[in-house]
Design an enzyme around this catalytic site. Structure first.
Site, mmCIF file in Angstrom:
data_model
loop_
_atom_site.group_PDB
_atom_site.id
_atom_site.type_symbol
_atom_site.label_atom_id
_atom_site.label_comp_id
_atom_site.label_asym_id
_atom_site.label_seq_id
_atom_site.Cartn_x
_atom_site.Cartn_y
_atom_site.Cartn_z
ATOM 1 N N GLU A 79 0.834 -1.204 0.000
ATOM 2 C CA GLU A 79 0.000 0.000 0.000
ATOM 3 C C GLU A 79 0.870 1.256 0.000
ATOM 4 O OE1 GLU A 79 -3.712 1.948 2.581
ATOM 5 O OE2 GLU A 79 -2.414 0.441 3.498
ATOM 6 N N LYS A 104 -9.425 2.959 -2.979
ATOM 7 C CA LYS A 104 -9.798 2.373 -1.689
ATOM 8 C C LYS A 104 -11.162 2.881 -1.233
ATOM 9 C CE LYS A 104 -7.754 1.853 2.948
ATOM 10 N NZ LYS A 104 -6.514 2.151 3.738
ATOM 11 N N CYS A 123 -6.011 -2.607 2.018
ATOM 12 C CA CYS A 123 -5.865 -2.548 3.471
ATOM 13 C C CYS A 123 -7.191 -2.630 4.232
ATOM 14 C CB CYS A 123 -5.058 -1.321 3.870
ATOM 15 S SG CYS A 123 -4.290 -1.486 5.512
#
Length: 289
Positions: free
Chosen positions: A44, A118, A155
């Protein structure tokens, strides 16, 4: 297309600048390719340290456009030269005052396939992400690459079965989870082992529930108060760990994914067939109260 596809995960400690991190990462992509990896996943926001430890407007200067920015252009050239697919998570600058935590997907011929932004944005001590990132608006996606159909979540998305399900329903055979997760010193002794167990277990569950491979790439090292716990891993559709990296070392993890096994798994355990889609309407409510 060969059913046996090796993937590489690049687990590193971050350097100070985007240019340094790119220089550090490219030889690791080359190493993964030399060891047979055809799809390479980076961690990430691989071009930066994990800057979300506090709220600092100067950090927005670290962002760049995708795909027009220099990092995407450089990685497209690297992917073409090596003949590998690259999953490249970065801090994306989008117009005025809008920034995303994003992963670019680059095919083995160097072509830019698209990006995932994300969707789930956390807010915790030393993880001040809501200050920096606008939630994603591209949905959950999958791409046909030279070596299989892949999806990407990032994540905090790891904790949401809905994200994994929707990506798998788009056809993903391998689901990449670039990550930056670690321990705070006041929590490690009492909760560190349990936290890591939860992180790994939930993703192994996503692999089983969706009949796909899951590949999670974490970073290592200490940044601020956070000790990143590494342990990047690949799980097969049965949830078995087929490869795991160390907790504290920079390394390139290479693992083979058997896409014939993945297809067979979905046939013998047809979870998608038996979903009661007529009964799930309330999943879009915050709570059933």
């Amino acid at each position: 297309m060969n059913d046996k596809v090796s993937i590489g995960l690049v687990q590193l400690a971050a350097a100070e600048t985007p240019a340094e991190n790119l220089r550090k990462t490219i030889p690791r992509i080359e190493e993964a390719a030399a060891r047979g990896a055809k799809i390479v996943g980076l961690q990430e926001m691989f071009t930066t340290k994990y800057f979300c430890i506090d709220e600092n407007p100067d950090r927005f200067d670290l962002a760049e456009p995708i795909p027009a920015g220099p990092t995407t252009r450089e990685l497209c050239a690297v992917a073409k030269r090596l003949g590998v697919v690259v999953v490249a998570p970065m801090f994306e600058a989008r117009g005025s005052e809008v920034y995303h935590n994003t992963a670019a997907v680059i095919d083995a011929d160097g072509s830019y396939l698209g990006k995932y932004r994300k969707m789930h944005i956390p807010q915790d001590p030393c993880f001040e992400e809501k200050f920096y990132f606008t939630p994603g608006d591209l949905g959950f996606r999958a791409w046909d690459t030279a070596f299989g159909r892949i999806g990407v979540c990032i994540c905090w998305d790891q904790w949401y079965p809905e994200a994994a399900r929707l990506t798998a329903l788009a056809g993903a055979q391998i689901l990449f989870y670039p990550t930056a997760i670690g321990w705070l010193p006041e929590e490690k002794a009492a909760l560190g082992e349990a936290q890591h167990c939860a992180w790994e277990t939930v993703q192994r569950g996503h692999a089983v529930a969706n009949g796909c491979y899951v590949a999670a790439t974490n970073r290592v090292g200490v940044e601020g108060r956070t000790e990143f716990w590494g342990q990047s891993f690949v799980a097969n559709p049965y949830g078995e760990i087929v490869a795991r990296a160390s907790a504290d070392k920079e390394e390139v993890l290479v693992a083979e994914c058997d896409l014939a096994l993945q297809r067979e798994f979905r046939r013998i355990w047809p979870f998608f067939r038996d979903r009661r889609i007529d009964a799930y309407g309330e999943i879009t409510k915050r709570l059933r109260d």
